[in-house]
Design an enzyme around this catalytic site. Structure first.
Site, PDB file in Angstrom:
ATOM      1  CD  GLU A  33     -90.965 -57.450   5.925  1.00 41.61           C
ATOM      2  OE1 GLU A  33     -89.840 -56.918   5.901  1.00 41.61           O
ATOM      3  OE2 GLU A  33     -91.530 -57.927   4.933  1.00 41.61           O
ATOM      4  NE  ARG A 258     -78.477 -54.816  10.843  1.00 43.36           N
ATOM      5  CZ  ARG A 258     -79.756 -54.944  10.498  1.00 43.36           C
ATOM      6  NH1 ARG A 258     -80.447 -53.911  10.107  1.00 43.36           N
ATOM      7  NH2 ARG A 258     -80.351 -56.120  10.557  1.00 43.36           N
ATOM      8  CE  LYS A 268     -86.675 -59.900  10.166  1.00 45.64           C
ATOM      9  NZ  LYS A 268     -87.928 -59.148  10.339  1.00 45.64           N
TER      10      LYS A 268
HETATM   11  P1  ATP Z   1     -83.282 -58.583   9.183  1.00 47.18           P
HETATM   12  O1  ATP Z   1     -82.263 -57.958   8.293  1.00 47.18           O
HETATM   13  O2  ATP Z   1     -82.739 -59.588  10.126  1.00 47.18           O
HETATM   14  O3  ATP Z   1     -84.493 -59.058   8.432  1.00 47.18           O
HETATM   15  P2  ATP Z   1     -84.717 -56.237   9.707  1.00 47.18           P
HETATM   16  O4  ATP Z   1     -84.085 -54.960  10.104  1.00 47.18           O
HETATM   17  O5  ATP Z   1     -85.199 -56.351   8.324  1.00 47.18           O
HETATM   18  O6  ATP Z   1     -83.761 -57.399  10.107  1.00 47.18           O
HETATM   19  P3  ATP Z   1     -87.224 -55.798  10.941  1.00 47.18           P
HETATM   20  O7  ATP Z   1     -88.269 -56.777  11.317  1.00 47.18           O
HETATM   21  O8  ATP Z   1     -87.515 -54.859   9.838  1.00 47.18           O
HETATM   22  O9  ATP Z   1     -85.906 -56.613  10.633  1.00 47.18           O
HETATM   23  O10 ATP Z   1     -86.710 -55.009  12.205  1.00 47.18           O
HETATM   24  C1  ATP Z   1     -87.483 -54.520  13.278  1.00 47.18           C
HETATM   25  C2  ATP Z   1     -86.636 -53.536  14.033  1.00 47.18           C
HETATM   26  O11 ATP Z   1     -85.475 -54.164  14.572  1.00 47.18           O
HETATM   27  C3  ATP Z   1     -86.136 -52.423  13.135  1.00 47.18           C
HETATM   28  O12 ATP Z   1     -86.291 -51.192  13.814  1.00 47.18           O
HETATM   29  C4  ATP Z   1     -84.693 -52.769  12.910  1.00 47.18           C
HETATM   30  O13 ATP Z   1     -83.949 -51.625  12.651  1.00 47.18           O
HETATM   31  C5  ATP Z   1     -84.321 -53.457  14.212  1.00 47.18           C
HETATM   32  N1  ATP Z   1     -83.178 -54.368  14.038  1.00 47.18           N
HETATM   33  C6  ATP Z   1     -83.077 -55.408  13.189  1.00 47.18           C
HETATM   34  N2  ATP Z   1     -81.860 -55.969  13.249  1.00 47.18           N
HETATM   35  C7  ATP Z   1     -81.161 -55.279  14.181  1.00 47.18           C
HETATM   36  C8  ATP Z   1     -79.829 -55.361  14.709  1.00 47.18           C
HETATM   37  N3  ATP Z   1     -78.967 -56.290  14.279  1.00 47.18           N
HETATM   38  N4  ATP Z   1     -79.466 -54.466  15.658  1.00 47.18           N
HETATM   39  C9  ATP Z   1     -80.331 -53.555  16.093  1.00 47.18           C
HETATM   40  N5  ATP Z   1     -81.575 -53.413  15.642  1.00 47.18           N
HETATM   41  C10 ATP Z   1     -82.007 -54.258  14.693  1.00 47.18           C
HETATM   42 MG    MG Z   2     -86.658 -55.803   7.111  1.00 50.71          MG
END
Ligand code: ATP
Ligand code: MG
Length: 543
Positions: A33, A258, A268
């Protein structure tokens, strides 16, 4: 490119489906995102999504999951591309969920026609209050039995802007008594007036993640939709959407744990807070666990990939030591970083029996297969580090002391002659004689003394600034806001570096002997002579 640890459970699934013919070509996606910069957790997901596709001769797309315009921005879109490229991956296609808004709207209308979705007038608060709990069912919305015609009309009016934000939502009609709360008539569209970075003001309704994501995957022919464990409970809804929208068998969602690292913020939202509150100097601050921060810090992308491969693909959440990441960084730099001499806190060293200047050869990297050397000029006026001379030595001190000897790295053994101090007793200058037959690499190079220290030539050195960093978070658990390390950046001015470093390029990485690994900063050379400390020399991982 390094492989993920072979035989992980995702590969098992993929291999089985390829073998049975269920899947012909593996298609994955990395779906960020664009609401912030990528962090090391995303690197893990990138390595898995791209790695699986590459291993089985398939494709991985970069797909922006841009369905929430209020938090998204083009700056993030661009940084994400830059960071994926830097990490060493190439996507098959660059795609945007927002390109499918029309198709998604049509899918929602189809659900209405099938009697599987309805417009609900409840507020967000009322929806929450009627959802039930883990132990009690929810209650049906009074608008659940609206006719298809009425629902189609209201949904079209939502799209046309007739209602205020939050006044109505579209909900899937599933089961308010489902043991899985995600299945209790989840909201799939909401009204939100926000300018989208790609579709502008065309839309005032936006699809929710749980509705949009399976459709995005299905539209693109994704075979394996790999995501993190918190979506496991959403998988029944993922499957409900894809099946009821006519995508059978459609993509398969697979969840993995994760990546979590101690003392490292992996969200983020919190990282953005640090940026917005000025606790760091932007998303690419070298202390940030973002990929762009790590790039500024000097982490090699290969080291990040090796770390992700070693971290493996797990089904249970855990928290890794930050020393593990540093171990892979150090491992890479130990093999690849050129050695150089720098003194952080210089004192004058005068070689009383030296005239003119003489070239010495210093090894670029003792671990290199092919040995190479660079020249440093030995002369009368040198600098050594204040910590390498002790007028009153503590026990076991092996460096220069009154009456003692020490070897200058790559050059000669010195014999102490005298030293001077200022009125406060601080050493201002040390005088030594060099022993001509002791030149390193020469006939009597075998002459041994206990200590070897680095030095620079005062006549051709360069003044540098060294930035040193601590972890952003103090050790422990609990709220990030209470755990911020005070003074996590320390700037050392007045260091002296060997002449070679005048010509370093931005992002060149070095081992400053006996000090640590350093990376030339962005903009290095054009009037700016600054290095970021990447990591120290000592490896504490696994100890
Ligand atoms: P954040 O909580 O930091 O905003 P998010 O999961 O909302 O992270 P996205 O941009 O939606 O961020 O994530 C893109 C991809 O990266 C998704 O498939 C998500 O599952 C993966 N991802 C995000 N954080 C991690 C992590 N700590 N370990 C492994 N994969 C991750
Ligand atoms: Mg997200």
């Amino acid at each position: 490119m390094e492989e993920l640890n072979s035989g992980n459970f995702i590969e098992d699934i993929v291999e089985e489906e390829l073998a049975s013919g269920k899947v012909k070509e593996v298609i994955t996606r990395f779906p960020p995102e664009p609401n912030g910069y990528l962090h090391i957790g995303h690197a893990k997901a990138i390595c898995i999504d791209f790695g699986i596709a590459a291993k089985y001769g398939g494709k991985c797309n970069l797909r922006y999951d841009d369905t929430n315009p209020s938090k998204e921005d083009i700056e993030y879109v661009n940084s994400i591309k830059e960071d994926i490229k830097w990490l060493g991956f190439k996507w098959n296609a660059e795609l945007y969920a927002s390109d499918y808004f029309d198709r998604m709207y049509d899918c929602a209308a189809e659900l209405i026609k099938k009697g599987l979705a309805y417009v609900c007038d409840y507020s967000a608060e009322e929806i929450r209050a009627t959802r039930g709990t883990l132990t009690s069912p929810g209650t049906n919305s009074p608008w659940r039995d609206r006719s298809v015609e009425e629902n189609l009309r209201l949904f079209a009016e939502m799209k046309a802007g007739k209602y205020a934000d939050g006044e109505k939502v579209l909900r899937a009609k599933i089961d308010m008594a489902s043991p899985n709360i995600n299945m209790r008539d989840p909201v799939i569209y909401r009204i939100l007036r926000a300018t989208h970075h790609r579709t502008g003001d065309k839309w005032c309704i936006y699809p929710m993640y749980d509705f949009a994501h399976p459709l995005e995957d299905a539209f693109e022919g994704v075979t394996h939709s790999i995501c993190t464990l918190e979506f496991e409970d959403h998988r029944p809804l993922y499957d409900w959407v894809k099946i009821n929208c006519g995508f059978i068998p459609g993509p398969r969602q697979i969840e993995f744990a994760r990546l979590n690292i101690k003392r490292t913020i992996m969200s983020k939202r919190y990282l953005k807070k640090l940026v917005d509150e000025g606790k760091v100097e932007g998303w690419s601050d070298p202390r940030m666990p973002t990929l762009s921060g790590m790039r500024e810090r000097g982490y090699p992308p290969e080291a990040i990939r090796a770390f992700c491969a070693a971290a493996g693909v797990a089904k249970a959440n855990s928290e890794l030591e930050v020393s593990m990441l540093e171990h892979f960084v150090r491992d890479n730099l130990n093999m690849n970083a050129k050695r150089a001499m720098v003194v952080q806190d210089p004192i004058r060293l005068t070689i009383v029996n030296m005239e003119g200047s003489e070239e010495c050869e210093v090894e670029d990297n003792p671990n290199a297969e092919v040995k190479t050397y660079h020249t440093v000029n030995f002369g009368k006026n040198l600098y050594i580090d204040r910590s390498d001379f002790a007028p009153v030595p503590p026990p076991k001190y092996k460096r220069l002391v009154p009456g003692g000897m020490v070897r200058l790295k790559g050059a000669y053994i010195l014999q102490y002659v005298s030293h001077e101090t200022d009125k406060d007793g601080n050493v201002t200058e040390v005088k030594c004689e060099f022993i001509p037959e002791s030149k390193q690499g020469g006939a009597n190079a075998g002459m041994k003394v206990k200590g070897v220290i680095q030095w620079v030539n005062a006549d051709d050195c360069v003044d540098v600034t060294l930035n040193e960093f601590d972890y952003l978070l103090l050790d422990g658990e609990g709220d990030f806001n209470d755990r911020l390390t005070p003074n996590s950046k320390v700037v050392h001015t007045g260091a002296k570096a060997e002449g070679m470093l005048k010509d370093a390029k931005p992002y060149d990485r070095f081992q400053f002997m006996r000090m640590g690994y350093y990376s030339a900063v962005k903009g290095y050379g054009s009037g700016k002579y600054e290095f970021n400390m990447i990591t120290g020399l000592k490896d504490s991982y696994g100890k």
